[in-house]
Design a protein around this motif. Sequence first.
Motif, mmCIF file in Angstrom:
data_model
loop_
_atom_site.group_PDB
_atom_site.id
_atom_site.type_symbol
_atom_site.label_atom_id
_atom_site.label_comp_id
_atom_site.label_asym_id
_atom_site.label_seq_id
_atom_site.Cartn_x
_atom_site.Cartn_y
_atom_site.Cartn_z
ATOM 1 N N LYS A 8 0.833 -1.209 0.000
ATOM 2 C CA LYS A 8 0.000 0.000 0.000
ATOM 3 C C LYS A 8 0.865 1.255 0.000
ATOM 4 O O LYS A 8 0.486 2.298 -0.499
ATOM 5 C CB LYS A 8 -0.920 0.017 1.240
ATOM 6 C CG LYS A 8 -2.008 -1.026 1.206
ATOM 7 C CD LYS A 8 -3.078 -0.690 0.189
ATOM 8 C CE LYS A 8 -4.149 -1.765 0.165
ATOM 9 N NZ LYS A 8 -4.898 -1.791 -1.090
ATOM 10 N N LYS A 9 2.027 1.139 0.634
ATOM 11 C CA LYS A 9 2.974 2.244 0.599
ATOM 12 C C LYS A 9 4.361 1.693 0.328
ATOM 13 O O LYS A 9 4.854 0.858 1.073
ATOM 14 C CB LYS A 9 2.966 3.000 1.934
ATOM 15 C CG LYS A 9 3.881 4.207 1.935
ATOM 16 C CD LYS A 9 3.873 4.939 3.258
ATOM 17 C CE LYS A 9 4.842 6.131 3.173
ATOM 18 N NZ LYS A 9 4.928 6.853 4.445
ATOM 19 N N VAL A 10 4.949 2.136 -0.768
ATOM 20 C CA VAL A 10 6.265 1.603 -1.135
ATOM 21 C C VAL A 10 7.219 2.747 -1.488
ATOM 22 O O VAL A 10 6.785 3.851 -1.822
ATOM 23 C CB VAL A 10 6.179 0.646 -2.354
ATOM 24 C CG1 VAL A 10 5.410 -0.612 -2.016
ATOM 25 C CG2 VAL A 10 5.575 1.360 -3.556
ATOM 26 N N GLU A 39 0.295 4.581 -2.061
ATOM 27 C CA GLU A 39 1.222 5.684 -1.817
ATOM 28 C C GLU A 39 2.616 5.372 -2.336
ATOM 29 O O GLU A 39 3.170 4.310 -2.071
ATOM 30 C CB GLU A 39 1.275 5.974 -0.312
ATOM 31 C CG GLU A 39 1.723 7.395 -0.025
ATOM 32 C CD GLU A 39 1.761 7.688 1.466
ATOM 33 O OE1 GLU A 39 2.657 8.446 1.868
ATOM 34 O OE2 GLU A 39 0.919 7.153 2.221
ATOM 35 N N LEU A 40 3.166 6.337 -3.092
ATOM 36 C CA LEU A 40 4.528 6.197 -3.612
ATOM 37 C C LEU A 40 5.426 7.220 -2.929
ATOM 38 O O LEU A 40 5.157 8.416 -2.969
ATOM 39 C CB LEU A 40 4.550 6.437 -5.130
ATOM 40 C CG LEU A 40 3.819 5.430 -6.005
ATOM 41 C CD1 LEU A 40 3.818 5.883 -7.465
ATOM 42 C CD2 LEU A 40 4.450 4.046 -5.885
ATOM 43 N N ASP A 80 10.739 -1.268 3.377
ATOM 44 C CA ASP A 80 11.164 -2.641 3.122
ATOM 45 C C ASP A 80 10.768 -3.120 1.726
ATOM 46 O O ASP A 80 11.041 -4.263 1.354
ATOM 47 C CB ASP A 80 10.685 -3.614 4.207
ATOM 48 C CG ASP A 80 9.213 -3.484 4.494
ATOM 49 O OD1 ASP A 80 8.520 -2.837 3.663
ATOM 50 O OD2 ASP A 80 8.751 -4.003 5.515
ATOM 51 N N VAL A 81 10.156 -2.210 0.948
ATOM 52 C CA VAL A 81 9.843 -2.534 -0.445
ATOM 53 C C VAL A 81 10.176 -1.318 -1.313
ATOM 54 O O VAL A 81 9.810 -0.193 -0.968
ATOM 55 C CB VAL A 81 8.337 -2.866 -0.629
ATOM 56 C CG1 VAL A 81 8.030 -3.107 -2.106
ATOM 57 C CG2 VAL A 81 7.938 -4.077 0.195
ATOM 58 N N VAL A 82 10.881 -1.559 -2.419
ATOM 59 C CA VAL A 82 11.103 -0.483 -3.387
ATOM 60 C C VAL A 82 10.520 -0.923 -4.727
ATOM 61 O O VAL A 82 10.718 -2.052 -5.167
ATOM 62 C CB VAL A 82 12.606 -0.094 -3.502
ATOM 63 C CG1 VAL A 82 13.484 -1.270 -3.885
ATOM 64 C CG2 VAL A 82 12.806 1.047 -4.502
ATOM 65 N N MET A 83 9.731 -0.005 -5.334
ATOM 66 C CA MET A 83 9.073 -0.333 -6.603
ATOM 67 C C MET A 83 9.738 0.454 -7.725
ATOM 68 O O MET A 83 9.897 1.670 -7.633
ATOM 69 C CB MET A 83 7.580 0.004 -6.508
ATOM 70 C CG MET A 83 6.757 -0.466 -7.686
ATOM 71 S SD MET A 83 6.761 0.659 -9.092
ATOM 72 C CE MET A 83 5.493 1.818 -8.576
#
Lengths: 310, 259
Positions: A8-10, A39-40, A80-83
């Motif tokens: 949801k947020k990355v 959310e970015l 903990d996540v990168v898009m």
Amino acid sequence: MSETKKYKKVAYYPGCALEGTAHAYNRSTKALGKELGLELDEVDNWNCCGAMEVKNIDPKIQTYLSSRVMSIAANDMGHDVVMAPCNGCYHNLKKAEYDLSHDEKSKQVVEKLSAKAGHETYKAGQIETIHALDWIKDAIGEEGLKERVKKSLSGMKIANYYGCMYTRPRHIFPEKDQGPGSESTTQPHFMDDLLEAAGAENVDFPLKTACCGGAHTLSDSDTSTKLVLNIIEAAEASGAEVIATECPTCHSGLEMHQIRAEKVLGRKTNVKIVYFTQLLGLAMGLSPRKVGIQENISDSIGLLKEKGLT
Amino acid sequence: MPIHEKNLIRPENISTHDNLVMDGVDVSGDWSTFIKTRVVADYNEELQDEIAALPGGEYIHRCWQCGSCTNSCTINAINPDFNPRYWIYLIRMGFESELVRDKDLIWQCVSCNKCTSACPRDVVPEAVMKATAHWLERKGYTKKSSSTVFDEVFSEQVIERGKIEDGEVVMSFFNRTGQKLTQPWLIEMVKRMIKGLPVQMLTMMGLATVFKPKTRNWGPARDAINDYIEEQEALLDEKLGPSVPYKAPEPAPTQIPAE
């Protein structure tokens, strides 16, 4: 389960292409995220991942470049996540993750360069790199998309083109080829799934992971034109009106060499080249302008009007 | 003596005779085409180590010649002479003169990674192709390929500022390779690109060429990368000897001097 809490947020890593030739991909990704309530959080002060060029000088410099981006996202921003929507960026971050957990020399070089450059060293496992396709697929999913479609893509025949860097080499994508639900490296389907959920009719396209010659798009243009023309003509033969893309290098390569094939080889083709985020955005009811349709070189506005998507 | 798959039937190794009698048998004409005996005396026993010393060439020794790389290759599909398995074989055999014959072909690898994905031995053939192309340039066998020039233009910008600007990469590349920007297809592309673009977007693109995108406080990272490159270059000089600049062959004399 149509909704999950995942992604949801990355952290968002747009990369150089999305600030230049692929501005439309950046615009449509952000607009789509906003529309879907995702959310970015753009990575602060990011640097280039090295694309397909720096590795040819030395692959370890490329590993360092990617590690710096992941270090900022993980250590400074706490993600903990990168898009990364760009296949090149996505591929390089994945490659760096693989090298840092499998190759001692790469690890040593990254440690040394990070210390000299004055930032924390990225350590394998600190962050998960995902593609824009994973992002939509896991955060919203097909069912979630179906519920949100305002203008169905129905009647639009699409060839989904994934290119090279999203699936190859397979060893840097340990989460793929894990059976039902996971992505396939030989027959990827995430983009097919998402666009189908938005109402599109996916054609049976055999060249999903063929190479467009993007690395040599300018340095060996004749080869690139041949490869692109092959992809475009196969898409047209499969009945596609649109080639959906998820990589800025493929996208601009297809656009550029479609024109070059017409001017140099006299082979005119009509299929339109559109980012999948643009197509999903349109299906969610966003205007063509909002998803940057006018920024594409390939002029798809007539087709979109015909399909009632404007 | 290894059996070699290509050289035996090369035109320059074939001789035909208009009038030749051997042991009383007339062997003139095409039916008696002879293939010259080939003696190989120029093995470079260090060749595999030299390629392995270059970035990307590290794993060439793992190859067991299954041919998965060539079988999956994008460029092989449009040009059968592009043959990664064969070049890896030549390198491992130390067959330098044979490898050099394909000096203007090897750089054409498009890095699609089909070979690296297919390779059962993790040779990373894609990176081996790059290492081999660089080796050929380093030894002065061929001039820098347009691909190498592009890599350099691009990497210089990344190392200098942390980011690239598309327009500048394209301009510098065309400039360094001496190509004109006024090619009809490029003009057509720019025309279609700016058609329909709002003024705001055009202004933004214009500004990007003046105020180049850069990563803030990039200096220390730039210095660290440049130091690393310098160290690696020194190591390579030690292992392979310094780079030999390419000299274009002298044009053939127009008149053959009398004996």
